[in-house]
Design an enzyme around this catalytic site. Structure first.
Site, PDB file in Angstrom:
ATOM      1  N   GLY A  38      -8.295   3.955  -2.607  1.00  0.00           N
ATOM      2  CA  GLY A  38      -8.096   3.005  -1.519  1.00  0.00           C
ATOM      3  C   GLY A  38      -7.452   1.684  -1.903  1.00  0.00           C
ATOM      4  O   GLY A  38      -7.023   0.928  -1.041  1.00  0.00           O
ATOM      5  N   ASP A  39      -7.372   1.395  -3.201  1.00  0.00           N
ATOM      6  CA  ASP A  39      -6.761   0.139  -3.653  1.00  0.00           C
ATOM      7  C   ASP A  39      -6.178   0.329  -5.052  1.00  0.00           C
ATOM      8  O   ASP A  39      -6.477  -0.421  -5.981  1.00  0.00           O
ATOM      9  CB  ASP A  39      -7.802  -0.981  -3.640  1.00  0.00           C
ATOM     10  CG  ASP A  39      -7.188  -2.371  -3.741  1.00  0.00           C
ATOM     11  OD1 ASP A  39      -5.959  -2.505  -3.555  1.00  0.00           O
ATOM     12  OD2 ASP A  39      -7.942  -3.321  -4.005  1.00  0.00           O
TER      13      ASP A  39
END
Length: 127
Positions: A38-39
């Site tokens: 997600g990041d």
């Protein structure tokens, strides 16, 4: 606390292929377990004796090809922002490493093309 340097600071033209392949293999292992980071940025990776990913605050479990493609898309985009002179070479190595650990890589890369096309279409409409 992990010993080492953030990949953001360690990545160079000299090591971008080997480090890119290591990043790709590790992303593939996450996706194989159904984990979407997600990041994925080089600021959220540490290079010590081994490569490690940090900051799983935006991570989630998924089996959706779309989610894996978006994970890779974010990594590609942030590489271009943070490491523009070596981004293409590094990302090609990431894909090479990813293919060795994630058996569904072909579907993810095909979906990645669709994700990128959506982004281009969105930008063209906003111009």
């Amino acid at each position: 606390k992990l010993p080492g340097k953030k990949v953001r600071d360690a990545l160079s033209a000299r090591n971008c292929v080997s480090l890119g392949k290591s990043i790709g293999r590790l992303v593939g292992r996450l996706h194989l377990m159904g984990i979407v980071h997600g990041d994925l940025t080089t600021s959220n990776m540490m290079l010590g004796k081994e490569l490690a990913f940090l900051d799983f605050g935006l991570s989630f479990y998924s089996k959706k090809i779309e989610d894996f493609a978006v994970d890779l898309h974010l990594l590609k985009e942030t590489m271009h922002g943070t490491h523009p002179s070596i981004a293409d070479k590094t990302y090609a190595a990431v894909v090479s490493g990813y293919k060795t650990t994630f058996k569904g890589w072909k579907s993810v890369l095909e979906r990645l093309e669709q994700v990128e096309a959506r982004g281009r279409n969105k930008n063209a409409m906003g111009s």
